[in-house]
Design a protein around this motif. Structure first.
Motif, short mmCIF file in Angstrom:
data_model
loop_
_atom_site.label_atom_id
_atom_site.label_comp_id
_atom_site.label_asym_id
_atom_site.label_seq_id
_atom_site.Cartn_x
_atom_site.Cartn_y
_atom_site.Cartn_z
N THR A 280 0.85 -1.20 0.00
CA THR A 280 0.00 0.00 0.00
C THR A 280 0.88 1.25 0.00
O THR A 280 1.82 1.34 0.78
N MET B 54 0.59 5.70 -0.43
CA MET B 54 -0.24 6.90 -0.61
C MET B 54 0.47 7.90 -1.52
O MET B 54 1.70 7.94 -1.60
N THR C 280 -6.56 -1.71 -5.72
CA THR C 280 -7.70 -0.93 -5.26
C THR C 280 -7.24 0.53 -5.07
O THR C 280 -6.06 0.79 -4.86
N VAL C 281 -8.20 1.46 -5.17
CA VAL C 281 -7.87 2.89 -5.07
C VAL C 281 -8.80 3.56 -4.06
O VAL C 281 -10.01 3.54 -4.23
N GLY C 282 -8.24 4.13 -3.01
CA GLY C 282 -8.97 5.04 -2.14
C GLY C 282 -8.70 6.45 -2.63
O GLY C 282 -7.55 6.91 -2.56
N LEU C 283 -9.72 7.10 -3.17
CA LEU C 283 -9.51 8.42 -3.79
C LEU C 283 -10.27 9.48 -3.00
O LEU C 283 -11.49 9.40 -2.86
N ALA C 284 -9.56 10.45 -2.46
CA ALA C 284 -10.19 11.57 -1.75
C ALA C 284 -9.98 12.83 -2.58
O ALA C 284 -8.87 13.12 -3.02
N LEU D 262 -9.77 -3.44 -8.78
CA LEU D 262 -10.58 -4.40 -8.02
C LEU D 262 -11.64 -3.74 -7.16
O LEU D 262 -12.56 -4.40 -6.68
N GLY E 92 -12.51 -0.06 -4.38
CA GLY E 92 -11.94 1.06 -3.66
C GLY E 92 -13.01 1.89 -2.99
O GLY E 92 -14.08 1.38 -2.66
N ASP E 93 -12.71 3.14 -2.80
CA ASP E 93 -13.60 4.01 -2.05
C ASP E 93 -13.39 5.44 -2.55
O ASP E 93 -12.33 5.78 -3.07
N LEU E 94 -14.43 6.24 -2.42
CA LEU E 94 -14.38 7.65 -2.81
C LEU E 94 -14.80 8.49 -1.63
O LEU E 94 -15.70 8.11 -0.89
N SER F 218 -5.93 13.08 -2.37
CA SER F 218 -5.02 12.01 -1.98
C SER F 218 -5.48 10.70 -2.59
O SER F 218 -6.67 10.46 -2.79
N CYS G 37 -4.77 6.56 -2.28
CA CYS G 37 -4.16 5.46 -1.53
C CYS G 37 -4.40 4.18 -2.33
O CYS G 37 -5.54 3.76 -2.50
N THR H 163 -3.67 0.11 -3.03
CA THR H 163 -3.15 -1.18 -2.58
C THR H 163 -3.04 -2.07 -3.79
O THR H 163 -3.99 -2.19 -4.58
#
Lengths: 340, 340
Positions: A49, A51, A91-95, A124, A126-128, A135, A137, A139
């Motif tokens: 992971t 960032m 996976t992508v955590g996008l803020a 695969l 993630g989250d928004l 930012s 993040c 994985t």
């Protein structure tokens, strides 16, 4: 996600994602869109992971949205390369800040997908979220038949590097000083900082060689590998493990680096050697292996250079000198990855 | 990471991590600290990523650092529960403001590790960075022998819920209004918002039942499951899949919810039914299955309630009414997860 309605809506984001990223591969049983994606993985699984945060890892002033998307994924892929693994998904955590435009979002996904396509890499899930700064993040998952870890070195082993040293650091300094104007004068350096290309193929080739060597000799391989993300002065001790030393011959520097140092520093103020050692963010690969194994490396990987050998106690010498990572440019700009 | 030196140093962070989180499990070949962690996974792998961001998903004014750490992991674990999987490890991307104290950091890791220990969950790795606001991006892995996905429902199937509805939403509203003072008056509601407990054991029990049913009847199971993160009005359509409808009887609400609505609303302004439907963040589980299968559910899971049945076309009726997720409290506070 009504908060984006004036500029980017959740629908925009989801349709962007579907436009740019495949949701299928032979590993995927169920893709994104459920609570979890489901994968079928039988080989050892690598996970990492990283960032990528506005004003810490990138600046909008000289990173295009495409560069941001590309590099956010590239730094993660480099960890997979450094394990000698094949990436299989991420996976992508996008803020995003409220004022993010659809063009910026499209640019980020477009740059990220351009790199993902090089490796047929599905997204695969993630989250928004909204946030005050952009930012990302990521994985990343990979699979490997012969994981290449750090700290396998034994005294007498050779040390090698694949790829360049110092280019990305030159690019960073120039872009910080001159903004995008630097790209015309120093294209290789700036692109090394903005769009590093992760050395997945080289990592895989080493892993295959290590596995085959191990099978032929009926002994465990001791090929160690790491990516050069924080500079040789910081990454070589991590590569070697505790208590080991080394004699390193700093590899030849690109002419752009020499030109940059000659143009920007008076003699003795800052040496090319120091620049190479504190480098960082090149995402080149540095490794150690037995001399017998090392004799075959050049036959498989063309851009590989042997730069030294492992000794049985500290210090680590670079061109005969002890050097520490230090950079007066780095003051208010965190670059190094800080892996757990 | 010299930028933290006045308050939290990189060494502090790494020693905190090592103090709170195990780095070993029978899945782990190589733990955190290398470029990747290496796992050995042979069953289908579940993966999910969720972010937890200051002033979006939590506020320092009423979340203790322990609550922040707990809930950041809990929301991820709930996705694993909703797949009927066993969690096997997670990574954390942690971004911290410069002024973060060691006490806050310790608190976050302490709360996170308390929940992780409930499931013997190792920390596989991650990344640290400075940022202007605290954000936590967690990726969680699980393994499952019978993944429970959404959208398996057929007309006539029953709809069930495990856990509570509306408590967390009550807690959110009270904490937003009254801060930590609300915790004494409405402890169940506030703790449901601050420290949801992911229903891993219930998800696993359903998955095992589904697998065994499938083997006995020699047919694929059609047990669908989702977690109630955005409220029944939003999550039930996702659970059912496109074009399906339902008759739902809203389950009995906790007395704290009734008390809250009676104390804070005049009659007809806001109904308990609406409150239950827009709920969200309860991280209860909602599922569908065939009536034959459903007849056995209560024998295995005690806190399970059958709340309705699936129809062959829209709408979805709650106590005979169509209802949409709407909440005037939610204006400037994003709560819903926005899964890709």
């Amino acid at each position: 996600m009504n908060q984006y309605s004036s500029l980017v809506s959740e629908e925009h984001i989801l349709s962007c994602i579907n436009k740019y990223f495949p949701d299928q591969s032979h590993f995927i049983t169920a893709g994104r869109g459920d609570d979890c994606a489901i994968l079928s993985v039988t080989s050892p699984l690598c996970i990492s992971t990283d960032m990528f945060i506005e004003n810490i890892h990138f600046r909008h002033s000289y990173f295009s949205p495409e560069d941001i998307g590309w590099k956010a994924l590239a730094v993660n892929l480099s960890d997979i390369a450094a394990c000698g693994a094949q990436p299989i998904g991420f996976t992508v955590g996008l803020a995003l800040p409220l004022n993010t435009s659809i063009d910026i979002l499209e640019g980020i996904y477009s740059g990220m997908s351009r790199l993902a396509k090089q490796f047929n890499l599905p997204l695969l899930g993630g989250d928004l979220s909204q946030a005050s700064e952009l930012s990302i993040c990521i994985t990343i998952l990979g699979e490997t038949h012969a994981p290449l870890l750090r700290a396998q070195a034994q005294p007498g082993d050779i040390i090698f590097i694949i790829g360049q040293v110092g280019l990305a650091h030159t690019g960073l300094q120039l872009l910080e000083q001159q903004g995008t104007k630097a790209i015309e004068l120093y294209p290789k350096s700036c692109m090394a900082h903005l769009r590093p290309f992760p050395l997945i193929h080289e990592g895989l080739a080493l892993s295959k060689m290590a596995k085959s060597w191990s099978q032929q000799t009926n002994t465990p391989h001791r090929l160690a590998l790491i990516d050069n993300s924080d500079g040789l002065a910081q990454d070589i001790p991590r590569l070697l493990g505790k208590g080991k030393g080394a004699d390193i011959t700093i590899p030849a520097l690109d002419h752009e680096i020499i030109q940059f140092i000659e143009s920007h520093y008076t003699e003795n103020e800052y040496s090319p050697d120091l620049h190479a050692v504190i480098g960082g963010e090149d995402y080149s690969l540095i490794g150690t292996c037995s001399p017998n194994f090392g004799a075959k490396l050049n036959m498989v990987i063309s851009n590989l250079t042997i730069i030294g050998s492992v000794t049985d106690s500290e210090p680590i010498l670079f061109n005969g000198q002890q050097m520490q990572g230090f950079d007066h440019f780095r003051g208010n700009y965190i670059n190094p990855s800080n892996k757990l």
